[in-house]
Scaffold this active site. Structure first.
Site, PDB file in Angstrom:
ATOM      1  N   SER A 140       0.700  -1.221  -0.089  1.00  0.00           N
ATOM      2  CA  SER A 140       0.086  -0.042  -0.029  1.00  0.00           C
ATOM      3  C   SER A 140       0.860   1.066  -0.033  1.00  0.00           C
ATOM      4  O   SER A 140       1.766   1.230  -0.784  1.00  0.00           O
ATOM      5  CB  SER A 140      -0.794  -0.008   1.336  1.00  0.00           C
ATOM      6  N   TYR A 154      -4.925   8.632  -5.733  1.00  0.00           N
ATOM      7  CA  TYR A 154      -3.850   7.411  -5.365  1.00  0.00           C
ATOM      8  C   TYR A 154      -4.139   6.963  -3.768  1.00  0.00           C
ATOM      9  O   TYR A 154      -3.862   5.863  -3.257  1.00  0.00           O
ATOM     10  CB  TYR A 154      -2.584   8.177  -5.292  1.00  0.00           C
ATOM     11  N   LYS A 158      -4.701   3.173  -2.501  1.00  0.00           N
ATOM     12  CA  LYS A 158      -3.871   2.515  -1.460  1.00  0.00           C
ATOM     13  C   LYS A 158      -4.859   2.219  -0.259  1.00  0.00           C
ATOM     14  O   LYS A 158      -4.518   1.129   0.343  1.00  0.00           O
ATOM     15  CB  LYS A 158      -2.688   3.392  -1.259  1.00  0.00           C
TER      16      LYS A 158
END
Length: 268
Positions: A140, A154, A158
């Site tokens: 992650s 993003y 993650k």
């Protein structure tokens, strides 16, 4: 888990954290297959790894596609003779204000960073179950724990990957498949080359080898997570939970400089 003899597939394994992890695992006696989109880069990565251990295989395929995932898993199982460890490391990033990022770039981040790990893990589960002593490693990001401006999608990808791993770990508890989630901080990898933000903006960087060593230690000790970034990162995570408005204020003061430093950050 004992690493020696384990059969490992690492997506995005031709550079950065994935390549560094392949090195450490080979040194521990693992049999490793690395995958990546670019055949020339994969071939060069395999060439650099061969002196460490002959038990390394390269797979050129795009895990963001159905065909690429199928090919990756099929070739890995054929080369390794089974699977004990799946490392979902492939990812991509495009920073900037949400409304300025092209939709195709947003979807590319989601496809490679979230959809691909979920579907590849699903497909790999029969082989992992057959191992009896298996682990899924999801790479992650620290941004999943403390969201940063100009990384909204993003961060979502993650964070989604992290919670996928947490839920799957509980789903598979007692069934011979463990799940480890890794939260790297700023890491010196090709993905970060177009990011001009430095430590003053919260983007200090450590070698990929340090992250890889921490991942392997966590695998060997059956930990649930790896959080990089030291005490400063842990303090920021704690503050973000206890007083998120305080973190909002910190970022507010950094926004102009941060936006300028990351506006060209792209690795898709």
């Amino acid at each position: 888990m004992k690493i020696n003899g384990k059969r490992v597939l690492i997506t995005g394994g031709s550079s950065g954290i994935g390549l560094a992890l392949a090195r450490v695992l080979l040194l521990r006696g693992a049999h490793v297959a690395i995958s990546g989109r670019r055949p020339d880069v994969v071939a060069e990565a395999v060439r650099t790894l061969h002196p460490i251990g002959a038990a390394v295989h390269g797979i050129a395929a795009d895990v963001a596609t159905d065909e690429g995932r199928a090919a990756t898993l099929e070739l890995a199982l054929s080369a390794l003779g089974g699977l004990d460890m799946l490392v979902n490391n492939a990812g991509g990033v495009r920073a900037g204000r949400l409304e300025t990022i092209d939709e195709t770039e947003l979807l590319a981040m989601i496809d490679v960073g979230l959809v691909a790990p979920i579907l590849l893990t699903r497909a790999a589960l029969p082989a992992l179950r057959a191992s009896g002593d298996a682990v899924v490693v999801n790479v992650s990001s620290g941004i999943a724990l403390v969201g940063a401006p100009f990384y909204a999608t993003y961060a979502a990808v993650k964070a989604g990957l992290a919670h996928f791993g947490e839920a799957l770990r509980r789903e598979l508890k007692g069934e011979g498949v463990h799940v480890l989630t890794v939260y790297p901080g700023g890491t010196d990898t090709p993905m970060m080359r177009t990011n001009r933000a430095g430590a003053e903006l919260g983007f200090s960087r450590e070698p990929a080898s340090a992250v890889a060593e921490a991942i392997v230690e966590a695998i060997e000790t059956d930990r649930h997570e790896v959080v990089r970034g030291g005490e400063a990162r842990l303090q920021m995570i704690a503050l973000n939970r206890a007083d998120p408005s305080a973190v909002d204020e910190r970022f507010a003061g950094l926004k102009p400089a941060l936006e300028d430093a990351v506006r060209d950050h792209s690795a898709l």
